[in-house]
Design a protein around this motif. Structure first.
Motif, PDB file in Angstrom:
ATOM      1  N   GLU A  90      -9.689  16.317   8.896  1.00 47.17           N
ATOM      2  CA  GLU A  90     -10.510  15.895   8.450  1.00 47.17           C
ATOM      3  C   GLU A  90      -9.007  14.650   7.986  1.00 47.17           C
ATOM      4  OE1 GLU A  90     -13.089  15.049   8.624  1.00 47.17           O
ATOM      5  OE2 GLU A  90     -14.079  17.162   9.420  1.00 47.17           O
ATOM      6  N   GLY A  91      -9.134  14.227   7.597  1.00 45.04           N
ATOM      7  CA  GLY A  91      -7.814  12.934   7.330  1.00 45.04           C
ATOM      8  C   GLY A  91      -7.627  12.915   5.558  1.00 45.04           C
ATOM      9  N   GLY A  92      -6.632  12.536   5.811  1.00 45.71           N
ATOM     10  CA  GLY A  92      -6.845  12.143   3.836  1.00 45.71           C
ATOM     11  C   GLY A  92      -7.190  11.348   3.410  1.00 45.71           C
ATOM     12  N   VAL A  93      -6.568   9.892   3.088  1.00 49.03           N
ATOM     13  CA  VAL A  93      -7.070   8.965   2.535  1.00 49.03           C
ATOM     14  C   VAL A  93      -6.450   7.843   3.300  1.00 49.03           C
ATOM     15  CG1 VAL A  93      -6.809   7.189   0.648  1.00 49.03           C
ATOM     16  CG2 VAL A  93      -6.279   9.619  -0.213  1.00 49.03           C
ATOM     17  N   THR A  94      -5.668   7.810   4.062  1.00 49.21           N
ATOM     18  CA  THR A  94      -5.464   7.227   5.629  1.00 49.21           C
ATOM     19  C   THR A  94      -6.668   6.703   6.382  1.00 49.21           C
ATOM     20  OG1 THR A  94      -2.884   7.208   4.601  1.00 49.21           O
ATOM     21  CG2 THR A  94      -3.042   5.982   6.161  1.00 49.21           C
ATOM     22  N   LEU A 146      14.650  10.805  10.897  1.00 53.47           N
ATOM     23  CA  LEU A 146      13.743  10.064  12.319  1.00 53.47           C
ATOM     24  C   LEU A 146      12.138   9.566  11.369  1.00 53.47           C
ATOM     25  CD1 LEU A 146      13.447  11.809  15.745  1.00 53.47           C
ATOM     26  CD2 LEU A 146      15.045   9.445  15.693  1.00 53.47           C
ATOM     27  N   LEU A 147      12.648   9.771  10.605  1.00 51.16           N
ATOM     28  CA  LEU A 147      11.315  10.034   9.592  1.00 51.16           C
ATOM     29  C   LEU A 147      11.523   8.488   9.006  1.00 51.16           C
ATOM     30  CD1 LEU A 147      10.613  13.415   7.149  1.00 51.16           C
ATOM     31  CD2 LEU A 147       9.687  12.538   9.885  1.00 51.16           C
ATOM     32  N   ASP A 148      10.535   7.848   9.393  1.00 50.13           N
ATOM     33  CA  ASP A 148       9.746   6.209   8.625  1.00 50.13           C
ATOM     34  C   ASP A 148       9.235   5.872   7.328  1.00 50.13           C
ATOM     35  OD1 ASP A 148      10.848   3.667   9.661  1.00 50.13           O
ATOM     36  OD2 ASP A 148       8.579   3.209   9.783  1.00 50.13           O
ATOM     37  N   ARG A 149       8.740   6.311   7.578  1.00 49.68           N
ATOM     38  CA  ARG A 149       7.671   6.158   6.318  1.00 49.68           C
ATOM     39  C   ARG A 149       6.456   7.383   6.444  1.00 49.68           C
ATOM     40  NH1 ARG A 149       4.418   0.323   7.182  1.00 49.68           N
ATOM     41  NH2 ARG A 149       7.069  -0.267   7.324  1.00 49.68           N
ATOM     42  N   PRO A 150       6.054   7.022   5.399  1.00 49.95           N
ATOM     43  CA  PRO A 150       4.711   8.518   5.423  1.00 49.95           C
ATOM     44  C   PRO A 150       4.029   7.623   5.109  1.00 49.95           C
ATOM     45  CG  PRO A 150       5.603   7.654   2.706  1.00 49.95           C
ATOM     46  CD  PRO A 150       6.713   7.642   4.017  1.00 49.95           C
ATOM     47  N   VAL A 151       2.214   8.368   6.248  1.00 47.62           N
ATOM     48  CA  VAL A 151       1.388   7.337   5.971  1.00 47.62           C
ATOM     49  C   VAL A 151       0.085   8.175   5.406  1.00 47.62           C
ATOM     50  CG1 VAL A 151       2.334   6.504   7.814  1.00 47.62           C
ATOM     51  CG2 VAL A 151       1.233   8.680   8.352  1.00 47.62           C
ATOM     52  N   ASP A 152       0.287   9.592   5.066  1.00 51.57           N
ATOM     53  CA  ASP A 152      -0.242  10.104   4.725  1.00 51.57           C
ATOM     54  C   ASP A 152      -0.089  11.809   3.594  1.00 51.57           C
ATOM     55  OD1 ASP A 152      -3.497  10.718   3.705  1.00 51.57           O
ATOM     56  OD2 ASP A 152      -4.215  10.386   5.841  1.00 51.57           O
ATOM     57  N   ALA A 199       1.097  -1.484   0.373  1.00 55.98           N
ATOM     58  CA  ALA A 199      -0.036   0.260   0.073  1.00 55.98           C
ATOM     59  C   ALA A 199       0.722   1.287   0.226  1.00 55.98           C
ATOM     60  CB  ALA A 199      -1.174   0.207   0.859  1.00 55.98           C
ATOM     61  N   LEU A 200       2.291   1.173   0.838  1.00 58.00           N
ATOM     62  CA  LEU A 200       2.795   2.087   0.964  1.00 58.00           C
ATOM     63  C   LEU A 200       3.834   2.387  -0.344  1.00 58.00           C
ATOM     64  CD1 LEU A 200       4.826   2.062   4.739  1.00 58.00           C
ATOM     65  CD2 LEU A 200       3.628   3.873   3.511  1.00 58.00           C
ATOM     66  N   GLU A 201       4.139   1.379  -1.208  1.00 57.07           N
ATOM     67  CA  GLU A 201       4.119   1.721  -2.553  1.00 57.07           C
ATOM     68  C   GLU A 201       3.483   2.070  -4.014  1.00 57.07           C
ATOM     69  OE1 GLU A 201       7.429  -0.733  -5.881  1.00 57.07           O
ATOM     70  OE2 GLU A 201       7.397  -1.544  -3.874  1.00 57.07           O
ATOM     71  N   ARG A 202       2.122   1.733  -3.925  1.00 59.76           N
ATOM     72  CA  ARG A 202       1.040   1.972  -4.211  1.00 59.76           C
ATOM     73  C   ARG A 202       1.015   3.708  -3.740  1.00 59.76           C
ATOM     74  NH1 ARG A 202      -0.992  -2.991  -3.363  1.00 59.76           N
ATOM     75  NH2 ARG A 202      -2.827  -1.842  -1.704  1.00 59.76           N
TER      76      ARG A 202
END
Length: 312
Positions: A89-93, A112-118, A29-32
């Motif tokens: 309001e939240g985004g897609v995630t 320190l940034l590990d992964r984007p989530v939104d 999902a992260l890669e998409r």
């Protein structure tokens, strides 16, 4: 938060911390959503997971520099908007609205940034900045709730986690940046000493010469062996600053994790070791010219049969 404090913390705050530490996004999902890991570029308006060991905090990126980001923590909860937080309001995630805490914004190392989530967009960044600039009495007069105990506890937990991550990374950086005293005069060495060093280290003679010349940083074990055999530890020239900055970017965190686990060292030490190796390869291939470090890192990873896009 430690396990001994669990009984004192409201259940919704425990759930909050768990959500922050492990947002439900698979690698596929992260890669998409964001592309291959080695192409990730932090940008204002994105929500990332900041992570160090077992401490995880969701953060909204407000500004991005070469080595650091200015970010405000984000929580997924039902706490009403107050003078400390902004409800968006939240985004897609995220299915629900989220709280951003602009008064807790910190400058964090990009590492320190590990992964984007939104990605909630840059308009939200301006909204958060505007809200942070408003005085408390304006929010209260607009009918919003004053701070209640649950808000205070949430704020305190976020402050503690951010402080802990910054303290640990600063300590690691200090330890890694300590210069190794000494130096080796290669002309004063007998050929037999070089052969013995190569045998003890289990490497070829050219690798020993790279270590002596400072083109490659020795591990602590290698430094000890060289001190015993050659009478001194080589002084190692630092890798190029541009390469060090590049390895601080979250897109290379997979390589850093692989190196950290192999050598059983800290994240900072793993990044530095990788930087030395890529620097040595680049020096052999390009001389003194500044190369494209992302390209060099990918070539180095390919040569060592490593995948920079893997999470581990």
């Amino acid at each position: 938060m430690t396990s001994g404090e669990v009984g004192e913390v409201p259940k919704h705050l425990i759930a909050l911390a768990q959500q922050a530490a492990a947002p439900q996004l698979t690698e596929a999902a992260l890669e998409r959503r964001f592309g291959a890991r080695s192409t990730w570029v932090p940008a204002p308006g994105q929500i990332w997971r900041a992570l160090h060991d077992d401490i995880g905090v969701l953060v909204l990126l407000l500004a991005v520099d070469a080595d650091s980001v200015t970010a405000a923590p984000v929580t997924i909860d039902s706490i009403a908007e107050n003078h400390d937080s902004v409800l968006i309001e939240g985004g897609v995630t995220f299915d629900a609205a989220v709280n951003v805490w602009p008064t807790l914004a910190r400058e964090l190392p990009a590492s320190l940034l590990d992964r984007p989530v939104d990605d909630v967009g840059v308009a939200i960044v301006q909204q958060v900045a505007d809200q942070a600039a408003r005085p408390e009495d304006a929010l209260e007069s607009a009918g919003r709730l004053a701070v209640d105990p649950s808000v205070s506890e949430a704020r305190a937990a976020l402050e503690d986690d951010l402080a802990a991550m910054l303290e640990v990374t600063a300590t690691e950086a200090d330890a890694t940046n300590t210069e190794v005293a000494g130096g080796i005069d290669i002309h004063a060495l007998a050929p037999e000493a070089l052969d013995t060093a190569a045998a003890r280290l289990g490497v070829s003679l050219p690798v020993v010469l790279d270590l002596i010349d400072g083109k490659q940083a020795p591990t602590s074990q290698e430094a000890t062996i060289m001190r015993e055999v050659l009478g001194a530890t080589p002084t190692t020239a630092p890798p190029p600053p541009g390469l060090v900055r590049e390895f601080n970017q979250p897109r290379w965190r997979g390589l850093v994790r692989q190196r950290r686990r192999r050598d059983e060292v800290t994240d900072s030490a793993a990044r530095l070791a990788l930087a030395y190796e890529v620097s040595a390869m680049a020096a052999r291939q390009t001389g003194g010219q500044e190369p494209s470090w992302p390209d060099r890192i990918r070539r180095w990873a390919e040569a060592h049969q490593l995948d920079p896009d893997t999470a581990e």
